[in-house]
Design a protein around this motif. Structure first.
Motif, mmCIF file in Angstrom:
data_model
loop_
_atom_site.group_PDB
_atom_site.id
_atom_site.type_symbol
_atom_site.label_atom_id
_atom_site.label_comp_id
_atom_site.label_asym_id
_atom_site.label_seq_id
_atom_site.Cartn_x
_atom_site.Cartn_y
_atom_site.Cartn_z
ATOM 1 N N ARG A 118 0.811 -1.173 -0.132
ATOM 2 C CA ARG A 118 -0.080 -0.129 0.068
ATOM 3 C C ARG A 118 0.861 1.305 0.090
ATOM 4 O O ARG A 118 2.065 1.466 0.800
ATOM 5 N N VAL A 119 0.362 2.141 -0.825
ATOM 6 C CA VAL A 119 1.316 3.198 -0.906
ATOM 7 C C VAL A 119 0.874 4.529 0.398
ATOM 8 O O VAL A 119 -0.325 4.990 0.432
ATOM 9 N N TRP A 120 1.800 4.490 1.178
ATOM 10 C CA TRP A 120 1.867 5.513 2.537
ATOM 11 C C TRP A 120 2.425 6.853 2.348
ATOM 12 O O TRP A 120 1.864 7.648 2.969
ATOM 13 N N GLU A 121 3.201 6.997 1.241
ATOM 14 C CA GLU A 121 3.658 8.292 1.383
ATOM 15 C C GLU A 121 2.634 9.370 1.090
ATOM 16 O O GLU A 121 1.871 9.460 0.148
ATOM 17 N N GLY A 122 2.905 10.443 1.907
ATOM 18 C CA GLY A 122 1.653 11.511 1.838
ATOM 19 C C GLY A 122 0.458 11.290 2.718
ATOM 20 O O GLY A 122 -0.515 12.177 2.702
ATOM 21 N N VAL A 123 0.695 10.246 3.170
ATOM 22 C CA VAL A 123 -0.844 9.716 4.107
ATOM 23 C C VAL A 123 -0.471 9.969 5.323
ATOM 24 O O VAL A 123 0.592 9.749 5.924
ATOM 25 N N SER A 124 -1.597 10.673 5.971
ATOM 26 C CA SER A 124 -1.495 10.846 7.418
ATOM 27 C C SER A 124 -2.616 10.123 8.214
ATOM 28 O O SER A 124 -3.704 9.758 7.918
ATOM 29 N N ILE A 125 -2.221 9.590 9.376
ATOM 30 C CA ILE A 125 -2.961 8.564 10.273
ATOM 31 C C ILE A 125 -2.909 9.086 11.698
ATOM 32 O O ILE A 125 -1.858 9.800 11.951
ATOM 33 N N PRO A 126 -3.861 8.863 12.425
ATOM 34 C CA PRO A 126 -3.867 9.172 14.009
ATOM 35 C C PRO A 126 -2.440 8.711 14.729
ATOM 36 O O PRO A 126 -2.010 7.694 14.372
ATOM 37 N N VAL A 127 -1.820 9.569 15.484
ATOM 38 C CA VAL A 127 -0.556 9.162 16.140
ATOM 39 C C VAL A 127 -0.885 7.616 16.944
ATOM 40 O O VAL A 127 0.367 6.730 16.901
ATOM 41 N N ILE A 128 -1.870 7.402 17.469
ATOM 42 C CA ILE A 128 -2.096 6.297 18.215
ATOM 43 C C ILE A 128 -2.074 4.936 17.342
ATOM 44 O O ILE A 128 -1.806 3.867 17.982
ATOM 45 N N MET A 129 -2.182 5.187 16.096
ATOM 46 C CA MET A 129 -2.232 4.122 15.091
ATOM 47 C C MET A 129 -0.964 3.786 14.372
ATOM 48 O O MET A 129 -0.815 2.750 13.722
ATOM 49 N N ALA A 130 -0.135 4.623 14.599
ATOM 50 C CA ALA A 130 1.181 4.489 13.757
ATOM 51 C C ALA A 130 2.310 3.845 14.644
ATOM 52 O O ALA A 130 2.642 4.389 15.828
ATOM 53 N N ALA A 131 3.143 3.144 13.974
ATOM 54 C CA ALA A 131 4.235 2.565 14.844
ATOM 55 C C ALA A 131 5.160 3.541 15.379
ATOM 56 O O ALA A 131 5.892 3.449 16.275
ATOM 57 N N ALA A 132 5.385 4.587 14.254
ATOM 58 C CA ALA A 132 6.334 5.486 14.585
ATOM 59 C C ALA A 132 5.850 6.730 15.701
ATOM 60 O O ALA A 132 6.589 7.488 16.093
ATOM 61 N N GLY A 133 4.627 6.595 16.007
ATOM 62 C CA GLY A 133 3.850 7.430 17.352
ATOM 63 C C GLY A 133 4.750 7.471 18.407
ATOM 64 O O GLY A 133 4.995 8.634 18.854
ATOM 65 N N ARG A 134 5.246 6.167 18.903
ATOM 66 C CA ARG A 134 5.675 6.411 20.147
ATOM 67 C C ARG A 134 6.995 7.089 20.263
ATOM 68 O O ARG A 134 7.510 7.706 21.013
ATOM 69 N N SER A 135 7.655 6.911 18.769
ATOM 70 C CA SER A 135 8.879 7.598 19.073
ATOM 71 C C SER A 135 8.866 9.041 18.859
ATOM 72 O O SER A 135 9.600 9.617 19.181
#
Length: 258
Positions: A118-135
């Protein structure tokens, strides 16, 4: 360009309230009418803005928008080999993400060898759903983190994306170990591993993450976390972080993106 340089200021000349036409003209050694015409043209393009009350000029929204785009472009350019290295090392999708408000924006994604992506570039998701959110939230003050989570998590309940206590524990792990492991990911992922990336000031500017699709032991996840953290440190150094660059105090980091 001379006008923009003056409005940017330096040292004692910097003024958040802006400068008047006469002062700018005097500073540049040019006629007031000439400077006034140039300022009107710059204002029409959004490069400067004038306070309707004080009639002083300061740098405009468009200049800052262009600067932000340039910053992102440099970040992607410098980060690309590091993200590619992680994707190749684990044969998993790897990403470069930044925090925008309460959303995580993907700037770069490098795929694994799998056929479907799936193309994620340019896509925003809620911080609680993102692996990068905790960092990305690693150095926020606890109160600000709780405020964000309470606005996002189901009221009074642990949810599929964790609880306040588990989030705070994960953030503490990022600060101590340099990486985060999240066991809730999007789509077909089993887990995510991420690490914060710092800019030349020591502030967290981005995060790199790897989406783990294969069933993996906790021991292996922590081994991968150490690799991602090392890559994040190397990327931070490439962005200008001094070798001994220490994290900034929590008060400086907390809430700066909200």
């Amino acid at each position: 360009m001379e006008i923009l340089e003056v409005l940017a200021g330096h040292g004692d000349e910097r003024d958040a309230d802006g400068f008047g036409v006469s002062w700018i003209a005097e500073r540049l050694g040019r006629e007031k009418s000439q400077v006034s015409r140039a300022l009107r043209a710059l204002e029409l393009e959004g490069m400067v803005e004038r306070d309707p009350l004080t009639r002083r000029y300061r740098l405009g929204w468009r200049l800052f928008a262009l600067a932000a785009r340039t910053q992102h472009a440099r970040l992607v350019r410098v980060a690309t080999p590091h993200v590619r290295h992680l994707a190749a090392a684990f044969d998993e999708d790897a990403y470069l993400c930044v925090l925008r408000g309460s959303m995580v924006l993907t700037l770069l994604s490098v795929p694994s060898s799998r056929a479907y992506h799936r193309v994620w570039e340019g896509v925003s998701i809620p911080v609680i759903m993102a692996a990068a959110g905790r960092s990305l939230l690693a150095e926020w003050e606890e109160g600000r983190v709780r405020e964000l989570l309470r606005a996002s998590l189901p009221s009074g309940l642990d949810s599929a994306v964790g609880s306040e206590d588990s989030w705070l524990a994960d953030l503490a792990h990022v600060r101590s170990a340099g990486y985060a492991i999240s066991d809730v990911e999007l789509e077909d992922s089993q887990a995510g591993v991420s690490a914060p990336v710092r800019d030349h000031r020591g502030l967290i500017a981005a995060a790199i993450s790897v989406s783990i699709t294969r069933r993996t032991s906790q021991e292996r996840l922590h081994e991968m976390g150490a690799v991602v953290a090392r890559e994040a440190r190397e990327l931070s150094a490439a962005l200008g972080l001094p070798p001994a660059g220490a994290p900034v105090p929590l008060a400086r980091q907390a809430g700066r993106d909200l």
